[in-house]
Design a protein around this motif. Structure first.
Motif, PDB file in Angstrom:
ATOM      1  N   ILE A 125       0.834  -1.203   0.000  1.00 40.78           N
ATOM      2  CA  ILE A 125       0.000   0.000   0.000  1.00 40.78           C
ATOM      3  C   ILE A 125       0.868   1.251   0.000  1.00 40.78           C
ATOM      4  O   ILE A 125       0.579   2.227  -0.714  1.00 40.78           O
ATOM      5  CB  ILE A 125      -0.952  -0.013   1.208  1.00 40.78           C
ATOM      6  CG1 ILE A 125      -1.921  -1.192   1.098  1.00 40.78           C
ATOM      7  CG2 ILE A 125      -1.741   1.299   1.283  1.00 40.78           C
ATOM      8  CD1 ILE A 125      -2.766  -1.419   2.336  1.00 40.78           C
ATOM      9  N   ALA A 126       1.932   1.237   0.786  1.00 41.16           N
ATOM     10  CA  ALA A 126       2.837   2.390   0.825  1.00 41.16           C
ATOM     11  C   ALA A 126       3.487   2.616  -0.541  1.00 41.16           C
ATOM     12  O   ALA A 126       3.631   3.757  -0.999  1.00 41.16           O
ATOM     13  CB  ALA A 126       3.904   2.176   1.892  1.00 41.16           C
ATOM     14  N   ARG A 127       3.867   1.517  -1.193  1.00 42.96           N
ATOM     15  CA  ARG A 127       4.493   1.623  -2.511  1.00 42.96           C
ATOM     16  C   ARG A 127       3.495   2.162  -3.543  1.00 42.96           C
ATOM     17  O   ARG A 127       3.846   2.978  -4.399  1.00 42.96           O
ATOM     18  CB  ARG A 127       5.013   0.259  -2.946  1.00 42.96           C
ATOM     19  CG  ARG A 127       5.926   0.282  -4.160  1.00 42.96           C
ATOM     20  CD  ARG A 127       6.431  -1.118  -4.501  1.00 42.96           C
ATOM     21  NE  ARG A 127       7.106  -1.725  -3.367  1.00 42.96           N
ATOM     22  CZ  ARG A 127       6.687  -2.827  -2.728  1.00 42.96           C
ATOM     23  NH1 ARG A 127       5.573  -3.431  -3.141  1.00 42.96           N
ATOM     24  NH2 ARG A 127       7.359  -3.327  -1.724  1.00 42.96           N
ATOM     25  N   GLY A 128       2.253   1.720  -3.448  1.00 35.40           N
ATOM     26  CA  GLY A 128       1.259   2.116  -4.429  1.00 35.40           C
ATOM     27  C   GLY A 128       0.693   3.509  -4.225  1.00 35.40           C
ATOM     28  O   GLY A 128       0.256   4.149  -5.186  1.00 35.40           O
ATOM     29  N   THR A 129       0.688   3.982  -2.985  1.00 34.02           N
ATOM     30  CA  THR A 129       0.089   5.292  -2.696  1.00 34.02           C
ATOM     31  C   THR A 129       1.117   6.367  -2.383  1.00 34.02           C
ATOM     32  O   THR A 129       0.813   7.561  -2.456  1.00 34.02           O
ATOM     33  CB  THR A 129      -0.875   5.195  -1.498  1.00 34.02           C
ATOM     34  OG1 THR A 129      -0.138   4.844  -0.316  1.00 34.02           O
ATOM     35  CG2 THR A 129      -1.956   4.146  -1.749  1.00 34.02           C
ATOM     36  N   GLY A 130       2.308   5.931  -1.984  1.00 36.20           N
ATOM     37  CA  GLY A 130       3.334   6.891  -1.604  1.00 36.20           C
ATOM     38  C   GLY A 130       3.317   7.253  -0.134  1.00 36.20           C
ATOM     39  O   GLY A 130       4.150   8.047   0.322  1.00 36.20           O
ATOM     40  N   PHE A 131       2.390   6.651   0.631  1.00 29.48           N
ATOM     41  CA  PHE A 131       2.272   6.973   2.051  1.00 29.48           C
ATOM     42  C   PHE A 131       1.981   5.709   2.855  1.00 29.48           C
ATOM     43  O   PHE A 131       1.328   4.784   2.369  1.00 29.48           O
ATOM     44  CB  PHE A 131       1.158   8.002   2.281  1.00 29.48           C
ATOM     45  CG  PHE A 131       1.445   9.327   1.636  1.00 29.48           C
ATOM     46  CD1 PHE A 131       2.139  10.312   2.319  1.00 29.48           C
ATOM     47  CD2 PHE A 131       1.042   9.575   0.332  1.00 29.48           C
ATOM     48  CE1 PHE A 131       2.415  11.526   1.724  1.00 29.48           C
ATOM     49  CE2 PHE A 131       1.315  10.794  -0.278  1.00 29.48           C
ATOM     50  CZ  PHE A 131       2.009  11.767   0.427  1.00 29.48           C
ATOM     51  N   HIS A 132       2.463   5.705   4.086  1.00 27.28           N
ATOM     52  CA  HIS A 132       2.275   4.533   4.941  1.00 27.28           C
ATOM     53  C   HIS A 132       0.848   4.479   5.473  1.00 27.28           C
ATOM     54  O   HIS A 132       0.309   5.485   5.940  1.00 27.28           O
ATOM     55  CB  HIS A 132       3.268   4.566   6.102  1.00 27.28           C
ATOM     56  CG  HIS A 132       4.687   4.428   5.662  1.00 27.28           C
ATOM     57  ND1 HIS A 132       5.219   3.238   5.213  1.00 27.28           N
ATOM     58  CD2 HIS A 132       5.695   5.343   5.564  1.00 27.28           C
ATOM     59  CE1 HIS A 132       6.478   3.408   4.873  1.00 27.28           C
ATOM     60  NE2 HIS A 132       6.802   4.681   5.080  1.00 27.28           N
ATOM     61  N   PRO A 133       0.217   3.303   5.435  1.00 26.36           N
ATOM     62  CA  PRO A 133      -1.164   3.161   5.884  1.00 26.36           C
ATOM     63  C   PRO A 133      -1.259   2.709   7.334  1.00 26.36           C
ATOM     64  O   PRO A 133      -0.278   2.247   7.938  1.00 26.36           O
ATOM     65  CB  PRO A 133      -1.699   2.066   4.970  1.00 26.36           C
ATOM     66  CG  PRO A 133      -0.508   1.141   4.844  1.00 26.36           C
ATOM     67  CD  PRO A 133       0.700   2.058   4.805  1.00 26.36           C
ATOM     68  N   TRP A 134      -2.438   2.808   7.872  1.00 26.71           N
ATOM     69  CA  TRP A 134      -2.815   2.180   9.133  1.00 26.71           C
ATOM     70  C   TRP A 134      -3.795   1.074   8.752  1.00 26.71           C
ATOM     71  O   TRP A 134      -4.775   1.319   8.061  1.00 26.71           O
ATOM     72  CB  TRP A 134      -3.443   3.215  10.069  1.00 26.71           C
ATOM     73  CG  TRP A 134      -4.347   2.667  11.131  1.00 26.71           C
ATOM     74  CD1 TRP A 134      -4.092   1.655  11.995  1.00 26.71           C
ATOM     75  CD2 TRP A 134      -5.678   3.122  11.430  1.00 26.71           C
ATOM     76  NE1 TRP A 134      -5.169   1.448  12.824  1.00 26.71           N
ATOM     77  CE2 TRP A 134      -6.164   2.334  12.499  1.00 26.71           C
ATOM     78  CE3 TRP A 134      -6.504   4.117  10.910  1.00 26.71           C
ATOM     79  CZ2 TRP A 134      -7.432   2.511  13.053  1.00 26.71           C
ATOM     80  CZ3 TRP A 134      -7.765   4.292  11.461  1.00 26.71           C
ATOM     81  CH2 TRP A 134      -8.209   3.490  12.526  1.00 26.71           C
ATOM     82  N   VAL A 135      -3.507  -0.158   9.142  1.00 25.71           N
ATOM     83  CA  VAL A 135      -4.327  -1.315   8.766  1.00 25.71           C
ATOM     84  C   VAL A 135      -5.037  -1.860  10.005  1.00 25.71           C
ATOM     85  O   VAL A 135      -4.412  -2.048  11.053  1.00 25.71           O
ATOM     86  CB  VAL A 135      -3.462  -2.422   8.121  1.00 25.71           C
ATOM     87  CG1 VAL A 135      -4.318  -3.653   7.801  1.00 25.71           C
ATOM     88  CG2 VAL A 135      -2.780  -1.896   6.852  1.00 25.71           C
ATOM     89  N   VAL A 136      -6.333  -2.096   9.873  1.00 22.53           N
ATOM     90  CA  VAL A 136      -7.147  -2.661  10.957  1.00 22.53           C
ATOM     91  C   VAL A 136      -7.682  -4.010  10.505  1.00 22.53           C
ATOM     92  O   VAL A 136      -8.118  -4.159   9.357  1.00 22.53           O
ATOM     93  CB  VAL A 136      -8.330  -1.739  11.309  1.00 22.53           C
ATOM     94  CG1 VAL A 136      -9.251  -2.406  12.319  1.00 22.53           C
ATOM     95  CG2 VAL A 136      -7.822  -0.425  11.872  1.00 22.53           C
ATOM     96  N   CYS A 137      -7.644  -4.987  11.391  1.00 21.22           N
ATOM     97  CA  CYS A 137      -8.147  -6.324  11.073  1.00 21.22           C
ATOM     98  C   CYS A 137      -9.352  -6.668  11.942  1.00 21.22           C
ATOM     99  O   CYS A 137      -9.517  -6.126  13.038  1.00 21.22           O
ATOM    100  CB  CYS A 137      -7.062  -7.371  11.299  1.00 21.22           C
ATOM    101  SG  CYS A 137      -5.633  -7.181  10.212  1.00 21.22           S
ATOM    102  N   ASN A 138     -10.202  -7.543  11.448  1.00 17.05           N
ATOM    103  CA  ASN A 138     -11.221  -8.185  12.267  1.00 17.05           C
ATOM    104  C   ASN A 138     -10.972  -9.691  12.194  1.00 17.05           C
ATOM    105  O   ASN A 138      -9.979 -10.133  11.628  1.00 17.05           O
ATOM    106  CB  ASN A 138     -12.629  -7.802  11.815  1.00 17.05           C
ATOM    107  CG  ASN A 138     -12.938  -8.206  10.373  1.00 17.05           C
ATOM    108  OD1 ASN A 138     -12.250  -9.039   9.777  1.00 17.05           O
ATOM    109  ND2 ASN A 138     -13.966  -7.610   9.795  1.00 17.05           N
ATOM    110  N   ARG A 139     -11.859 -10.468  12.761  1.00 18.50           N
ATOM    111  CA  ARG A 139     -11.692 -11.929  12.751  1.00 18.50           C
ATOM    112  C   ARG A 139     -12.936 -12.591  12.191  1.00 18.50           C
ATOM    113  O   ARG A 139     -14.060 -12.178  12.468  1.00 18.50           O
ATOM    114  CB  ARG A 139     -11.400 -12.443  14.159  1.00 18.50           C
ATOM    115  CG  ARG A 139     -10.047 -11.976  14.691  1.00 18.50           C
ATOM    116  CD  ARG A 139      -9.731 -12.555  16.055  1.00 18.50           C
ATOM    117  NE  ARG A 139      -8.446 -12.070  16.538  1.00 18.50           N
ATOM    118  CZ  ARG A 139      -7.276 -12.627  16.249  1.00 18.50           C
ATOM    119  NH1 ARG A 139      -7.250 -13.725  15.489  1.00 18.50           N
ATOM    120  NH2 ARG A 139      -6.149 -12.134  16.711  1.00 18.50           N
ATOM    121  N   ASN A 140     -12.715 -13.630  11.409  1.00 15.83           N
ATOM    122  CA  ASN A 140     -13.849 -14.375  10.876  1.00 15.83           C
ATOM    123  C   ASN A 140     -14.331 -15.393  11.912  1.00 15.83           C
ATOM    124  O   ASN A 140     -13.822 -15.444  13.037  1.00 15.83           O
ATOM    125  CB  ASN A 140     -13.489 -15.037   9.544  1.00 15.83           C
ATOM    126  CG  ASN A 140     -12.363 -16.056   9.672  1.00 15.83           C
ATOM    127  OD1 ASN A 140     -12.039 -16.531  10.769  1.00 15.83           O
ATOM    128  ND2 ASN A 140     -11.771 -16.424   8.544  1.00 15.83           N
TER     129      ASN A 140
END
Length: 231
Positions: free
Chosen positions: A173-188
């Motif tokens: 995501i950082a490579r594609g957007t140029g900025f570092h993301p914040w990623v949130v997960c849930n659980r199945n």
């Protein structure tokens, strides 16, 4: 101090406390926005959750807008900052785009109430910078610029029910957007950690992506390897 004096002091303390809360919650001094997108496959697959598609049917396989949220510089956020009436008529020229890019998947399907909720809870806290129309226009413009799925796909990370390292997801995501993301997960339902939300930081104008200076308070972490569920 007499009884009357003690009572007056208590009342003054309560008023002062409420004033501090009101001042902190008016949103005028927010530091930045978090622009949040979600993956429908993870929303609908999370443990204990049902999802309902919009009246227009199941959307295409894409990340959709989840919110545009102002934050303070300590990682906390203001909310419910005013009683401004939401005027749906103002959004009519962009309604088709909002239905496509910012749909609601809750059950029963709440449609435009999702936009009302987001404006009342978050948008009102940024109204010193963005009015109602500008707020939603900013979110749509950011969605057109931040292609999360494209960034992941380019790195070979696809929604195929496979596990990927969290590090590789963030790097893609950082490579594609140029900025570092914040990623949130849930659980199945099997308890597997899966990618759900991706947020990018945006400056106070709601137009310019920036690197995130902090992680919002109260947000859970992903496992080191996360599932990218099919859609």
């Amino acid at each position: 101090m007499g009884k009357w004096g003690s009572s007056l002091l208590i009342k003054f303390s309560v008023i002062l406390s409420l004033s501090v809360v009101a001042l902190a919650n008016n949103g005028n001094n927010f530091h930045l926005f978090y622009f949040v997108q979600q993956w429908l496959g993870s929303y609908c697959d999370q443990n204990g959750e049902r999802c309902c598609y919009p009246p227009t049917g199941k959307p295409g396989p894409e990340f959709s807008i989840y919110g545009l949220w102002p934050y303070f510089n300590d990682g906390s956020f203001p909310y419910n900052c005013g009683s401004d009436n939401f005027d749906e008529a103002l959004l009519k020229p962009m309604q088709d785009s909002l239905r496509k890019e910012w749909p609601s998947f809750t059950c029963p399907q709440i449609g435009r109430k999702f936009w009302v909720h987001e404006w009342n809870k978050h948008g009102t806290c940024s109204k010193s910078v963005l009015g109602e129309v500008a707020y939603f226009k900013a979110a749509l413009a950011l969605k057109n610029r931040v292609n999360i799925l494209g960034a992941l796909t380019s790195a070979g990370i696809r929604p195929n029910n496979q596990l990927y390292s969290l590090k590789s997801v963030k790097q893609a995501i950082a490579r594609g957007t140029g900025f570092h993301p914040w990623v949130v997960c849930n659980r199945n339902s099997q308890g597997t950690s899966q990618i759900w939300q991706v947020a990018m930081c945006v400056d106070r104008t709601g137009t310019r992506l920036i690197n995130c200076p902090f992680v919002p308070k109260g947000q859970g972490d992903c496992e080191s390897r996360i599932k990218f569920p099919s859609y």
